[in-house]
Write a protein that holds these residues in place. Structure first.
Motif, short mmCIF file in Angstrom:
data_model
loop_
_atom_site.label_atom_id
_atom_site.label_comp_id
_atom_site.label_asym_id
_atom_site.label_seq_id
_atom_site.Cartn_x
_atom_site.Cartn_y
_atom_site.Cartn_z
N TYR A 1 25.72 -21.95 44.31
CA TYR A 1 24.62 -21.63 43.41
C TYR A 1 24.11 -20.25 43.80
CZ TYR A 1 24.46 -26.75 43.03
OH TYR A 1 24.77 -28.07 42.87
N PHE A 2 24.11 -19.33 42.88
CA PHE A 2 23.58 -17.99 43.14
C PHE A 2 22.23 -17.86 42.45
CE2 PHE A 2 27.23 -15.96 45.09
CZ PHE A 2 28.26 -16.79 44.70
N PHE A 3 21.18 -17.74 43.24
CA PHE A 3 19.85 -17.53 42.68
C PHE A 3 19.58 -16.03 42.83
CE2 PHE A 3 19.92 -21.85 44.48
CZ PHE A 3 19.72 -22.58 43.32
N VAL A 4 19.88 -15.31 41.78
CA VAL A 4 19.94 -13.86 41.90
C VAL A 4 18.58 -13.26 42.22
CG1 VAL A 4 20.60 -11.74 40.71
CG2 VAL A 4 21.91 -13.83 40.33
N ASP A 5 17.54 -13.70 41.50
CA ASP A 5 16.23 -13.10 41.72
C ASP A 5 15.71 -13.38 43.13
OD1 ASP A 5 16.39 -12.22 39.15
OD2 ASP A 5 15.18 -13.84 38.30
N ALA A 6 16.06 -14.52 43.65
CA ALA A 6 15.58 -14.91 44.98
C ALA A 6 16.57 -14.51 46.08
CB ALA A 6 15.34 -16.41 45.03
N LYS A 7 17.67 -13.85 45.69
CA LYS A 7 18.68 -13.40 46.65
C LYS A 7 19.11 -14.53 47.58
CE LYS A 7 17.78 -8.49 46.86
NZ LYS A 7 17.57 -7.34 47.72
N THR A 8 19.46 -15.63 46.98
CA THR A 8 19.84 -16.79 47.77
C THR A 8 21.10 -17.40 47.18
OG1 THR A 8 17.53 -17.26 48.25
CG2 THR A 8 19.06 -19.09 48.54
N VAL A 9 22.00 -17.80 48.06
CA VAL A 9 23.15 -18.56 47.59
C VAL A 9 23.19 -19.86 48.36
CG1 VAL A 9 24.77 -17.39 49.16
CG2 VAL A 9 25.66 -18.59 47.20
N ARG A 10 23.39 -20.92 47.63
CA ARG A 10 23.47 -22.23 48.27
C ARG A 10 24.88 -22.78 48.10
NH1 ARG A 10 20.57 -27.94 46.60
NH2 ARG A 10 21.10 -29.00 48.53
N VAL A 11 25.43 -23.26 49.20
CA VAL A 11 26.78 -23.81 49.17
C VAL A 11 26.66 -25.33 49.26
CG1 VAL A 11 29.06 -23.73 50.23
CG2 VAL A 11 27.55 -21.74 50.40
N ASP A 12 27.26 -26.00 48.32
CA ASP A 12 27.10 -27.46 48.26
C ASP A 12 28.44 -28.08 47.88
OD1 ASP A 12 25.86 -29.91 48.35
OD2 ASP A 12 24.60 -29.59 46.59
N ARG A 13 28.52 -29.36 48.08
CA ARG A 13 29.72 -30.07 47.63
C ARG A 13 29.33 -31.05 46.54
NH1 ARG A 13 32.80 -34.55 50.90
NH2 ARG A 13 32.10 -35.79 49.16
N ARG A 14 30.15 -31.10 45.52
CA ARG A 14 29.81 -31.97 44.40
C ARG A 14 29.89 -33.43 44.84
NH1 ARG A 14 32.71 -31.63 38.57
NH2 ARG A 14 34.56 -31.95 39.83
N VAL A 15 28.81 -34.13 44.61
CA VAL A 15 28.77 -35.54 44.97
C VAL A 15 28.70 -36.39 43.70
CG1 VAL A 15 27.46 -37.34 46.14
CG2 VAL A 15 27.68 -35.09 47.19
N SER A 16 27.72 -36.10 42.88
CA SER A 16 27.48 -36.95 41.72
C SER A 16 27.55 -36.18 40.41
CB SER A 16 26.10 -37.59 41.85
OG SER A 16 25.13 -36.56 42.02
N GLY A 17 27.46 -34.90 40.49
CA GLY A 17 27.25 -34.13 39.26
C GLY A 17 28.47 -34.01 38.39
#
Lengths: 164, 360
Positions: B117-133
């Motif tokens: 997930y790239f949150f551009v305005d907040a300069k944050t990237v979150r790395v996750d693994r798909r579980v349910s989505g």
């Protein structure tokens, strides 16, 4: 493989660095390993300093690989993890997160009919969003709803109970 | 049919001959069309009912295998957002990129089960693994015939969506434990181009609809890369660890302190089966939470057991946003959070059927 690990740790002898990088450029499998090691290292270190480099590496890797390379990476990950951690525990999650969603558009409280453990009125928004996000991955409204107010993220404050 | 065959005749004769042939061909074509129309008209009179189940299977298969690119609009609880989605499938890989077009700049890049997930305005990237989505338009189970036990599968009219003729299929909930859904399947490709979730009052609680869509075109894998190539200095990376819990599930209501066993809810909507059970570290949490995901094939429900009851103390309760409800309660020294696309009354029953937990 071991050379890649050593290169990342800065342990590889200087004279061998050039040849290792050349091999990285030439072999998909080693390039996979390179990217994977970065991911693991960043996860382990909680990634402060390494974050920018990690993403650039991540990007380079995506660009160089065909889409079909995904399963190879995934298949290799447990082995690499075992190698790096000596079979130890899960990756360490670093840092507190402000859910960017928090502080945005409110969730509608659900009236709680009858008695029960629920407080009438509604669950705290940021708690609701945090778990909705964890449940519903990839759906835009929960992946990140509105822009965070004031835009800058204040990780510790946005999730109640997360400031420690 | 070659109307202008080369001959050794003079140009004038050639032209005359060609004109004659053209007229003959036109007549034949017209008569063919009329006769085909006659057949079609006859077929229409005796059209067999639309096979809704077959359409559903086709939609599920298309969503699983097609490469596509488009813009969809998501409406939920009075909120409207649009996103550009590109999904590239190959024989052995699956990558997807979703980019928000409203509000803050967000991008989701998924490769296999790994999500960034790239949150551009907040300069944050979150790395996750798909579980349910599972994301629109790929939300149907591999074998949609399994849905018939809990949804009446009905064919709706032929309609139009995203500028395409579509077949509407309705999945009417057979009980009050789940929502009714409608799917608009592209007649040409089968891909769902619209999804509507309807509550017991008949109101739309959530809707996705493509406004632009191209299906099956050859897409460049670069289209599923993050848009930002460089300049990540100062960005933060957040990692979420997810570990599959492999121990067999204990009997319902068993003690959660027994290893990583999941304390199963004693109440679940009919037909809900456990898909997975993970221990995951959520951002901001010191200790991992347990998450179990249940589904009837269409709606999903997650139950989280958080060892940190302080997270919900003081703000237990229920919230609803469109189709998604969240209920949090303290159960002894643990927090129980149920989240899912279920009517809130059902969600509440599930949440209340977990625990109690003996003090640790």
């Amino acid at each position: 493989m071991k050379d890649v690990s050593a290169l990342m740790d800065g342990e590889l002898e200087r004279r061998r660095v050039g040849s290792t990088i050349n091999r990285l450029e030439g072999q998909d499998e080693l390039r996979d390993a390179w990217a994977t090691f970065h991911v693991i290292r960043d996860a382990l270190q909680g990634n402060a300093a390494g974050s920018a480099r990690f993403i650039e590496k991540f990007h380079e890797r995506l660009e160089q690989e065909p889409v079909a390379a995904v399963p190879r990476w995934r298949a290799r990950l447990p082995r690499l993890r075992t190698m790096l951690l000596g079979g130890a525990a899960a990756l360490v999650c670093a840092g507190l997160l402000a859910w960017l969603l928090a502080g945005g558009r409110a969730w509608a409280p659900v009236a709680a009919p009858g008695s029960g453990p629920f407080v009438d009125g509604g669950l705290n928004d940021s708690v609701a969003i945090e778990y909705a996000m964890a449940h519903r991955q990839l759906v835009p409204a929960f992946v990140a709803g509105p822009a965070p107010e004031g835009s800058a993220v204040t990780p510790a404050a946005a999730v109640p109970g997360s400031a420690r | 049919m070659n109307l202008f065959r080369a001959t050794s005749q003079s140009p004038a004769v050639h032209l005359q001959d060609a004109r004659r042939r053209f007229v003959r061909a036109g007549t034949a074509l017209l008569s063919g069309m009329l006769s085909a129309g006659g057949v079609a008209g006859h077929a229409l009179a005796a059209t067999p009912p639309v096979d809704a189940q077959a359409w559903l299977s086709r939609a599920a298969a298309a969503a699983r295998t097609a490469s596509y690119s488009g813009v969809y609009v998501y409406t939920c609880a009075g909120i409207t957002e649009s996103a550009r989605v590109t999904r590239v499938r190959s024989a052995s890989g699956d990558a997807e990129r979703i980019e928000s077009l409203d509000g803050s700049r967000r991008e989701v890049v998924r490769r296999g089960d790994e999500i960034h997930y790239f949150f551009v305005d907040a300069k944050t990237v979150r790395v996750d693994r798909r579980v349910s989505g599972r994301s629109f338009p790929d939300f149907l189970p591999q074998d949609p015939s399994t849905l018939a036990a809990h949804y009446a599968i009905e064919a709706g009219p032929v309609d139009r969506a995203a500028g395409r003729p579509v077949q509407v299929v309705r999945l009417r909930a057979r009980d009050g434990s789940r929502y009714t859904q409608e799917i608009w399947a592209d007649q040409q490709s089968g891909l769902p181009v619209k999804r509507r979730v309807i509550d017991e009052k008949g109101e739309t609680v959530e809707q996705f609809v493509f406004t632009e869509l191209s299906v099956g075109e050859r897409l460049n894998p670069r289209q599923v890369l993050p848009s930002r190539r460089t300049g990540y200095a100062g960005w933060t990376v957040e990692n979420t660890s997810v570990e599959e819990v492999r121990q067999p599930a204990p009997a319902r209501g068993a003690d959660a302190t027994a290893g990583q066993a999941f304390p199963e809810p004693r109440v679940l909507p009919a037909g809900f089966r456990k898909l997975t059970h993970v221990s995951r570290t959520l951002p901001g949490h010191e200790r991992p939470v347990l998450q179990a995901v249940y589904s009837d094939g269409l709606a999903t429900l997650s139950v989280f057991i958080d060892p940190d009851v302080a997270r919900v103390s003081g703000h237990e309760g229920a919230s609803q946003r469109g189709a998604v409800g969240v209920i949090a309660r303290a159960a002894g020294d643990r927090a129980v959070i149920a989240v899912g696309e279920l009517p809130s009354a059902m969600l509440r029953k599930v949440a209340e059927s977990i625990g109690p937990f003996p003090a640790r």
